[in-house]
Design a protein around this motif. Sequence first.
Motif, PDB file in Angstrom:
ATOM      1  N   GLU A 237      52.888  39.755  82.052  1.00 49.12           N
ATOM      2  CA  GLU A 237      53.601  38.930  83.141  1.00 49.12           C
ATOM      3  C   GLU A 237      54.089  37.980  82.211  1.00 49.12           C
ATOM      4  OE1 GLU A 237      51.700  37.885  86.930  1.00 49.12           O
ATOM      5  OE2 GLU A 237      52.670  35.960  86.476  1.00 49.12           O
ATOM      6  N   GLN A 240      58.440  33.883  83.540  1.00 48.37           N
ATOM      7  CA  GLN A 240      59.120  33.452  84.946  1.00 48.37           C
ATOM      8  C   GLN A 240      58.463  34.468  86.243  1.00 48.37           C
ATOM      9  OE1 GLN A 240      62.828  35.155  83.153  1.00 48.37           O
ATOM     10  NE2 GLN A 240      62.249  33.676  81.586  1.00 48.37           N
ATOM     11  N   GLY A 241      57.264  35.116  85.805  1.00 50.68           N
ATOM     12  CA  GLY A 241      56.463  35.900  86.883  1.00 50.68           C
ATOM     13  C   GLY A 241      57.027  36.946  86.944  1.00 50.68           C
ATOM     14  N   GLN A 242      57.810  37.821  85.798  1.00 52.90           N
ATOM     15  CA  GLN A 242      58.091  39.409  85.841  1.00 52.90           C
ATOM     16  C   GLN A 242      57.149  39.878  85.192  1.00 52.90           C
ATOM     17  OE1 GLN A 242      61.831  38.314  83.485  1.00 52.90           O
ATOM     18  NE2 GLN A 242      62.964  39.078  85.388  1.00 52.90           N
ATOM     19  N   TRP A 322      61.601  44.392  82.316  1.00 55.53           N
ATOM     20  CA  TRP A 322      60.922  43.427  83.331  1.00 55.53           C
ATOM     21  C   TRP A 322      61.469  43.249  84.519  1.00 55.53           C
ATOM     22  CZ3 TRP A 322      56.987  40.823  81.168  1.00 55.53           C
ATOM     23  CH2 TRP A 322      56.762  40.826  79.788  1.00 55.53           C
ATOM     24  N   PHE A 323      60.452  43.193  85.761  1.00 53.59           N
ATOM     25  CA  PHE A 323      60.729  43.383  87.003  1.00 53.59           C
ATOM     26  C   PHE A 323      60.268  42.050  87.769  1.00 53.59           C
ATOM     27  CE2 PHE A 323      61.125  47.746  85.761  1.00 53.59           C
ATOM     28  CZ  PHE A 323      62.586  47.938  86.047  1.00 53.59           C
ATOM     29  N   CYS A 324      60.898  41.678  88.557  1.00 53.56           N
ATOM     30  CA  CYS A 324      60.543  40.399  89.586  1.00 53.56           C
ATOM     31  C   CYS A 324      59.175  41.076  90.347  1.00 53.56           C
ATOM     32  CB  CYS A 324      61.656  40.142  90.429  1.00 53.56           C
ATOM     33  SG  CYS A 324      60.917  38.974  91.561  1.00 53.56           S
ATOM     34  N   ARG A 325      58.261  40.619  89.944  1.00 57.55           N
ATOM     35  CA  ARG A 325      56.850  40.942  90.699  1.00 57.55           C
ATOM     36  C   ARG A 325      57.041  40.916  92.333  1.00 57.55           C
ATOM     37  NH1 ARG A 325      53.733  36.775  89.419  1.00 57.55           N
ATOM     38  NH2 ARG A 325      54.068  36.063  91.360  1.00 57.55           N
ATOM     39  N   GLN A 326      57.642  40.099  92.701  1.00 62.21           N
ATOM     40  CA  GLN A 326      57.445  39.815  94.363  1.00 62.21           C
ATOM     41  C   GLN A 326      58.507  40.978  94.803  1.00 62.21           C
ATOM     42  OE1 GLN A 326      59.140  35.823  94.582  1.00 62.21           O
ATOM     43  NE2 GLN A 326      57.385  35.317  95.974  1.00 62.21           N
ATOM     44  N   SER A 327      59.576  41.211  94.296  1.00 58.26           N
ATOM     45  CA  SER A 327      60.565  42.256  94.764  1.00 58.26           C
ATOM     46  C   SER A 327      59.944  43.639  94.810  1.00 58.26           C
ATOM     47  CB  SER A 327      62.021  42.333  93.967  1.00 58.26           C
ATOM     48  OG  SER A 327      61.698  42.846  92.756  1.00 58.26           O
ATOM     49  N   GLU A 349      50.235  39.684  92.711  1.00 53.90           N
ATOM     50  CA  GLU A 349      51.043  38.818  93.608  1.00 53.90           C
ATOM     51  C   GLU A 349      50.141  37.930  94.317  1.00 53.90           C
ATOM     52  OE1 GLU A 349      53.986  38.180  93.775  1.00 53.90           O
ATOM     53  OE2 GLU A 349      54.411  37.132  95.828  1.00 53.90           O
TER      54      GLU A 349
END
Length: 353
Positions: A237, A240-242, A322-327, A349
């Motif tokens: 991770e 930026q939280g990705q 890299w992907f946004c964890r939340q999404s 998350e």
Amino acid sequence: MSNFSEQVLGWFDLHGRHDLPWQQTITPYRVWVSEIMLQQTQVKTVIPYYERFMIAFPDIASLAAASQEEVLAHWSGLGYYARGRNLHKSAHYIMAHFEGVFPSTFEDIVALPGIGRSTAGAILAIALQQRYAILDGNVKRVLSRYLALQGWPGHKKNEAFLWQKAEAYTPKQRFGDYTQAIMDLGATVCTRSKPRCSACPVAKGCLAKQTNRVEQFPFSKPKKIKPVKQTFFLMLENTQGQIFLQKRPQKGIWGGLWSFPQFDSRQACLEQMKAYETQTECVQSLVEWNSFRHTFSHYHLEIIPMVAKGVKHQKMQCEGEWFCRQSLCVERATLGLPAPITKLVRLMEREHV
Ligand code: SF4
């Protein structure tokens, strides 16, 4: 019409299911998608997936025009992803070889990827009004009990015998209804555990019931102990939280889906982490989470998650994104993720909430 099919159809008219989404507006495409989803998956699980799939891909052309990514995203959570990939491949094939019209002969249908004899029979009988028998898991169970079949139904010789019976019982009229009826009977009355023989239309002729041996049938598959394989997921991770995911090769488990970098040993995982540390000139602490199991048809996979947070990713050289964890945690995320990956992303998350 044989006694058997007459009784099954009589029961279906009164008690069968007539309101399933694929029974409304019957077309070969709609029946095909439903039959593929229903392989290895129960009706109640399939319904919401089927409805979403039909909205996204209402016909063969729209399925062929979609990317594999979009198709697999709609399959996410349904399991057995080869089914989704094969549907997509078949849609391309139908566009190229049949001008976008679903084929109408047994030979052409059974040649499509992911379609076996029983699925082809179901499509032909239900959607194309041709007399073909089916022998899916439900029908195998009903017939094995009805005929008190000695031996595992999946054995070649027994399967050939069941096909012969399935064909003989298929009536000369109403074979579409009969196909639906016999599947329903297996799914709702002659169920795997606690069959409801008192509600069964063929109970009088059922050898297992008449000899009080219902629990003995169908015979189980001769047991093989499933091996356990270990795997290590490197869950990175960034600041930026990705989170970092790689697209899996088409062949093998979870083909075409996205997953964490995966290693056969702890050592290999640690070495990869070291290489990233050298590239980013930054030392990361790696935390090992509790392992858990995911079971496939042939083996158990013991997954050991290795988590590194706050990675400075700008200088990292590696294949992946890299992907946004939340999404990724929202219901019906647009990326195709295997169930254990979704579970791990949600755990990551939760740690942040
Ligand atoms: S009588 Fe019972 S075991 Fe026999 S076919 Fe019907 S539900 Fe199945």
